[in-house]
Motif scaffolding. Structure first.
Motif, PDB file in Angstrom:
ATOM      1  N   TYR A  14       1.059  -1.314   0.230  1.00  0.00           N
ATOM      2  CA  TYR A  14      -0.035  -0.158   0.144  1.00  0.00           C
ATOM      3  C   TYR A  14       0.848   1.138   0.065  1.00  0.00           C
ATOM      4  O   TYR A  14       2.160   1.223   0.661  1.00  0.00           O
ATOM      5  N   GLN A  38       0.793   5.375   1.289  1.00  0.00           N
ATOM      6  CA  GLN A  38      -0.025   6.313   2.011  1.00  0.00           C
ATOM      7  C   GLN A  38       0.695   7.759   1.581  1.00  0.00           C
ATOM      8  O   GLN A  38       2.063   8.088   1.891  1.00  0.00           O
ATOM      9  N   PHE A  48      -3.748   9.309   2.990  1.00  0.00           N
ATOM     10  CA  PHE A  48      -4.933   8.008   2.137  1.00  0.00           C
ATOM     11  C   PHE A  48      -3.828   6.947   1.563  1.00  0.00           C
ATOM     12  O   PHE A  48      -2.822   6.974   1.185  1.00  0.00           O
ATOM     13  N   LEU A  49      -4.552   5.884   2.041  1.00  0.00           N
ATOM     14  CA  LEU A  49      -4.009   4.504   1.996  1.00  0.00           C
ATOM     15  C   LEU A  49      -4.439   3.910   0.450  1.00  0.00           C
ATOM     16  O   LEU A  49      -5.722   3.703   0.369  1.00  0.00           O
ATOM     17  N   ILE A  56      -4.006   0.765  -2.432  1.00  0.00           N
ATOM     18  CA  ILE A  56      -3.344  -0.530  -2.627  1.00  0.00           C
ATOM     19  C   ILE A  56      -2.574  -0.163  -4.060  1.00  0.00           C
ATOM     20  O   ILE A  56      -2.972   0.371  -4.854  1.00  0.00           O
ATOM     21  N   ILE A  88      -2.226 -10.901  -8.161  1.00  0.00           N
ATOM     22  CA  ILE A  88      -3.273 -10.737  -8.063  1.00  0.00           C
ATOM     23  C   ILE A  88      -4.071  -9.529  -8.513  1.00  0.00           C
ATOM     24  O   ILE A  88      -4.599  -9.359  -9.287  1.00  0.00           O
ATOM     25  N   ILE A  89      -3.400  -8.503  -8.029  1.00  0.00           N
ATOM     26  CA  ILE A  89      -3.843  -7.233  -8.161  1.00  0.00           C
ATOM     27  C   ILE A  89      -2.777  -6.335  -8.457  1.00  0.00           C
ATOM     28  O   ILE A  89      -1.806  -6.148  -7.915  1.00  0.00           O
ATOM     29  N   GLU A 146      -2.688  -2.581  -9.352  1.00  0.00           N
ATOM     30  CA  GLU A 146      -3.511  -1.118  -9.603  1.00  0.00           C
ATOM     31  C   GLU A 146      -2.635  -0.374 -10.455  1.00  0.00           C
ATOM     32  O   GLU A 146      -1.696  -0.792 -10.778  1.00  0.00           O
ATOM     33  N   PHE A 191       3.666   0.901   3.087  1.00  0.00           N
ATOM     34  CA  PHE A 191       3.222  -0.132   3.825  1.00  0.00           C
ATOM     35  C   PHE A 191       3.186  -1.629   3.071  1.00  0.00           C
ATOM     36  O   PHE A 191       2.380  -1.872   2.114  1.00  0.00           O
ATOM     37  N   ASN A 225      -8.026 -10.611   1.013  1.00  0.00           N
ATOM     38  CA  ASN A 225      -8.684  -9.823   1.253  1.00  0.00           C
ATOM     39  C   ASN A 225      -9.455 -10.049   2.521  1.00  0.00           C
ATOM     40  O   ASN A 225     -10.455  -9.142   2.794  1.00  0.00           O
ATOM     41  N   ALA A 260      -6.039  -7.645   7.128  1.00  0.00           N
ATOM     42  CA  ALA A 260      -4.540  -7.281   6.914  1.00  0.00           C
ATOM     43  C   ALA A 260      -3.908  -6.826   8.149  1.00  0.00           C
ATOM     44  O   ALA A 260      -4.153  -5.917   8.898  1.00  0.00           O
ATOM     45  N   TYR A 305      -9.104   0.745  11.722  1.00  0.00           N
ATOM     46  CA  TYR A 305      -7.674   0.613  11.854  1.00  0.00           C
ATOM     47  C   TYR A 305      -7.330   1.804  12.418  1.00  0.00           C
ATOM     48  O   TYR A 305      -7.856   3.114  12.298  1.00  0.00           O
ATOM     49  N   TYR A 348     -13.911  -4.454   2.877  1.00  0.00           N
ATOM     50  CA  TYR A 348     -13.509  -5.578   1.911  1.00  0.00           C
ATOM     51  C   TYR A 348     -14.689  -6.347   1.537  1.00  0.00           C
ATOM     52  O   TYR A 348     -15.489  -6.843   2.203  1.00  0.00           O
TER      53      TYR A 348
END
Lengths: 112, 115
Positions: free
Chosen positions: A35, A37, A42-43, A45, A55-56, A58, A90, A98, A101, B37, B95
């Motif tokens: 991730y 930030q 703002f976090l 992915i 898998i992902i 972005e 991070f 998912n 985490a 969180y 999620y």
């Protein structure tokens, strides 16, 4: 014992350099993430790997290349660093894709 | 796409008082999980509490509890007996358990506990 550990915690480097951030988890999780930030906290992915497979992915510049040698490690390599790459990165892991985490302590990258 | 909205960028509370942080989300799915969180100045992301959407009972963890309103798509966090150590950024996250959508975070609420 640290569950998710990333190194280094701080990284200051010049524009144009190539750098890597390492991440290791000892939780036996199958899935790992990166991730970013930004300065406004703002976090977002960047990547997700499940059992060493991507898998992902972005919308991230291809200067960022994750590498997963095994499912306990997910490293992030960044080429040709730019000022806009300055952020906290991070690493995280979860048992199944998912679910909740667990995060590392973050790496503050500063590009000057 | 799922979105998470935290409408309070900053909040403050007196020590020992109670504070509620708001979170709303948008989804068309029925099965999902919600999280809060905490990120203190140390930068570490710490899971505070989680809620499964299929459970009607609100989750509770010591001084932390949630008010989960599924129809309204609302997921607020209540902190009772606030302590100085609760000072942190708080992130609401969502999620879906049905697809490849990653954990989606709200923009966070900065909470300051005042002595």
């Amino acid at each position: 014992d640290t569950a998710v550990s990333q190194t280094p915690k701080y990284l200051v480097t010049q524009m144009g350099n190539d750098k890597s951030i390492k991440c290791e988890q000892n939780l036996g999780h199958d899935t790992m993430y990166w991730y970013k930030q930004d300065s406004k906290k703002f976090l977002k992915i960047m990547f997700s790997y499940n059992n060493k497979e991507l898998i992902i992915n972005e919308t991230v510049p291809n200067r960022f290349s994750p590498k997963s040698p095994d499912k306990a490690h997910l490293n992030l390599h960044i080429n040709s660093l730019e000022l806009g790459d300055s952020a906290v990165y991070f690493c995280a892991s979860s048992q199944i894709l998912n679910t909740e985490a667990f995060f590392g302590q973050g790496t503050r990258l500063t590009v000057v | 796409a799922q979105t998470v909205t935290q409408s309070q960028p900053e909040m403050s509370v007196q020590e020992a008082e109670t504070v509620t942080l708001s979170c709303t989300y948008d989804t068309s799915e029925n099965n999902y999980y919600l999280f809060w969180y905490k990120q203190p100045p140390s930068r570490q992301m710490i899971l505070v509490i989680r809620q499964e959407a299929y459970k009607q009972q609100n989750a509770t963890e010591n001084r932390f509890s949630v008010n989960f309103q599924k129809a309204a798509k609302s997921f607020s966090l209540k902190i009772s007996d606030s302590q100085l150590g609760d000072t942190a950024m708080y992130f609401c996250a969502y999620y879906s358990s049905s697809g490849n959508t990653p954990l989606v975070f709200g923009k966070g609420t900065r909470l300051s506990v005042i002595a």
